[in-house]
Design a protein around this motif. Structure first.
Motif, PDB file in Angstrom:
ATOM      1  N   ILE A  36       0.832  -1.201   0.000  1.00 52.38           N
ATOM      2  CA  ILE A  36       0.000   0.000   0.000  1.00 52.38           C
ATOM      3  C   ILE A  36       0.867   1.253   0.000  1.00 52.38           C
ATOM      4  O   ILE A  36       0.574   2.227  -0.695  1.00 52.38           O
ATOM      5  CB  ILE A  36      -0.979  -0.017   1.193  1.00 52.38           C
ATOM      6  CG1 ILE A  36      -2.054  -1.065   0.936  1.00 52.38           C
ATOM      7  CG2 ILE A  36      -1.578   1.350   1.444  1.00 52.38           C
ATOM      8  CD1 ILE A  36      -3.099  -1.192   1.991  1.00 52.38           C
ATOM      9  N   LYS A  37       1.972   1.231   0.763  1.00 50.93           N
ATOM     10  CA  LYS A  37       2.861   2.397   0.782  1.00 50.93           C
ATOM     11  C   LYS A  37       3.498   2.634  -0.581  1.00 50.93           C
ATOM     12  O   LYS A  37       3.672   3.782  -0.995  1.00 50.93           O
ATOM     13  CB  LYS A  37       3.953   2.204   1.837  1.00 50.93           C
ATOM     14  CG  LYS A  37       3.481   2.418   3.248  1.00 50.93           C
ATOM     15  CD  LYS A  37       4.648   2.266   4.203  1.00 50.93           C
ATOM     16  CE  LYS A  37       4.229   2.440   5.637  1.00 50.93           C
ATOM     17  NZ  LYS A  37       5.368   2.242   6.561  1.00 50.93           N
ATOM     18  N   SER A  38       3.862   1.551  -1.291  1.00 51.84           N
ATOM     19  CA  SER A  38       4.480   1.734  -2.601  1.00 51.84           C
ATOM     20  C   SER A  38       3.462   2.210  -3.641  1.00 51.84           C
ATOM     21  O   SER A  38       3.807   2.986  -4.540  1.00 51.84           O
ATOM     22  CB  SER A  38       5.147   0.436  -3.068  1.00 51.84           C
ATOM     23  OG  SER A  38       4.190  -0.575  -3.279  1.00 51.84           O
ATOM     24  N   GLU A  39       2.211   1.756  -3.526  1.00 53.12           N
ATOM     25  CA  GLU A  39       1.171   2.202  -4.460  1.00 53.12           C
ATOM     26  C   GLU A  39       0.751   3.642  -4.187  1.00 53.12           C
ATOM     27  O   GLU A  39       0.340   4.357  -5.096  1.00 53.12           O
ATOM     28  CB  GLU A  39      -0.063   1.299  -4.341  1.00 53.12           C
ATOM     29  CG  GLU A  39       0.149  -0.106  -4.872  1.00 53.12           C
ATOM     30  CD  GLU A  39      -1.033  -1.016  -4.590  1.00 53.12           C
ATOM     31  OE1 GLU A  39      -1.986  -0.580  -3.902  1.00 53.12           O
ATOM     32  OE2 GLU A  39      -1.003  -2.169  -5.053  1.00 53.12           O
ATOM     33  N   ASN A  40       0.826   4.068  -2.916  1.00 52.06           N
ATOM     34  CA  ASN A  40       0.413   5.412  -2.509  1.00 52.06           C
ATOM     35  C   ASN A  40       1.529   6.038  -1.671  1.00 52.06           C
ATOM     36  O   ASN A  40       1.430   6.088  -0.449  1.00 52.06           O
ATOM     37  CB  ASN A  40      -0.871   5.350  -1.671  1.00 52.06           C
ATOM     38  CG  ASN A  40      -1.962   4.557  -2.354  1.00 52.06           C
ATOM     39  OD1 ASN A  40      -2.483   4.971  -3.373  1.00 52.06           O
ATOM     40  ND2 ASN A  40      -2.293   3.404  -1.808  1.00 52.06           N
ATOM     41  N   ASP A  42       2.410   8.989  -0.932  1.00 57.47           N
ATOM     42  CA  ASP A  42       2.160  10.222  -0.194  1.00 57.47           C
ATOM     43  C   ASP A  42       1.135  10.073   0.929  1.00 57.47           C
ATOM     44  O   ASP A  42       0.759  11.067   1.546  1.00 57.47           O
ATOM     45  CB  ASP A  42       1.722  11.326  -1.155  1.00 57.47           C
ATOM     46  CG  ASP A  42       0.499  10.934  -1.961  1.00 57.47           C
ATOM     47  OD1 ASP A  42       0.274   9.725  -2.151  1.00 57.47           O
ATOM     48  OD2 ASP A  42      -0.239  11.838  -2.411  1.00 57.47           O
ATOM     49  N   VAL A  43       0.690   8.848   1.241  1.00 53.87           N
ATOM     50  CA  VAL A  43      -0.327   8.691   2.282  1.00 53.87           C
ATOM     51  C   VAL A  43       0.310   8.759   3.670  1.00 53.87           C
ATOM     52  O   VAL A  43       1.476   8.404   3.859  1.00 53.87           O
ATOM     53  CB  VAL A  43      -1.119   7.368   2.130  1.00 53.87           C
ATOM     54  CG1 VAL A  43      -1.920   7.366   0.854  1.00 53.87           C
ATOM     55  CG2 VAL A  43      -0.222   6.176   2.216  1.00 53.87           C
ATOM     56  N   GLN A  47      -3.847   7.040   7.123  1.00 55.54           N
ATOM     57  CA  GLN A  47      -4.483   6.673   5.856  1.00 55.54           C
ATOM     58  C   GLN A  47      -4.092   5.264   5.423  1.00 55.54           C
ATOM     59  O   GLN A  47      -4.900   4.550   4.841  1.00 55.54           O
ATOM     60  CB  GLN A  47      -4.119   7.684   4.774  1.00 55.54           C
ATOM     61  CG  GLN A  47      -4.758   9.040   4.983  1.00 55.54           C
ATOM     62  CD  GLN A  47      -4.208  10.088   4.040  1.00 55.54           C
ATOM     63  OE1 GLN A  47      -3.052  10.037   3.636  1.00 55.54           O
ATOM     64  NE2 GLN A  47      -5.056  11.052   3.693  1.00 55.54           N
ATOM     65  N   VAL A  48      -2.852   4.859   5.734  1.00 52.73           N
ATOM     66  CA  VAL A  48      -2.426   3.486   5.428  1.00 52.73           C
ATOM     67  C   VAL A  48      -3.309   2.509   6.202  1.00 52.73           C
ATOM     68  O   VAL A  48      -3.775   1.502   5.654  1.00 52.73           O
ATOM     69  CB  VAL A  48      -0.934   3.277   5.773  1.00 52.73           C
ATOM     70  CG1 VAL A  48      -0.562   1.810   5.698  1.00 52.73           C
ATOM     71  CG2 VAL A  48      -0.049   4.088   4.848  1.00 52.73           C
ATOM     72  N   LEU A  51      -6.732   2.271   4.537  1.00 49.15           N
ATOM     73  CA  LEU A  51      -6.679   1.494   3.305  1.00 49.15           C
ATOM     74  C   LEU A  51      -6.544   0.004   3.599  1.00 49.15           C
ATOM     75  O   LEU A  51      -7.172  -0.832   2.945  1.00 49.15           O
ATOM     76  CB  LEU A  51      -5.520   1.962   2.419  1.00 49.15           C
ATOM     77  CG  LEU A  51      -5.676   3.351   1.799  1.00 49.15           C
ATOM     78  CD1 LEU A  51      -4.381   3.796   1.128  1.00 49.15           C
ATOM     79  CD2 LEU A  51      -6.815   3.365   0.808  1.00 49.15           C
TER      80      LEU A  51
END
Length: 91
Positions: A36-40, A42-43, A47-48, A51
């Motif tokens: 999730i961190k690599s896909e987003n 700037d979160v 927010q992680v 998600l």
């Protein structure tokens, strides 16, 4: 006038005590957090978590089975370590 609160003193945690068992969700979160961190990139931290929660809720029963199995195995590990810990602590 309100009375001042009394401070409660926490007991020190025994460093030799076994670590608690992880839930199925925690196994899922540990595996998917980096994805999730690599896909987003700037979160924020919160927010992680949101998600991860959304993806966990969207999983089908079949997709959750491997995580449930890991959680059951970890619970068995914790129970056996806890029994051993309590037996050695009392003697």
């Amino acid at each position: 006038m309100a009375e001042p609160r009394k401070r409660t003193v926490r007991r020190k945690k025994d460093p030799n005590a076994p670590k608690r068992a992880l839930s199925a969700y925690m196994f899922f979160a540990n595996e998917n957090r980096d994805i999730i961190k690599s896909e987003n990139p700037d979160v924020t931290f919160g927010q992680v978590g949101k998600l991860l929660g959304e993806r966990w809720k969207a999983l089908s029963v079949e997709d959750r089975e491997p995580y449930d199995a890991k959680a059951k195995a970890d619970k068995r590990r914790y129970e056996s370590e806890k029994e051993l810990y309590l037996a050695t602590k009392q003697t």
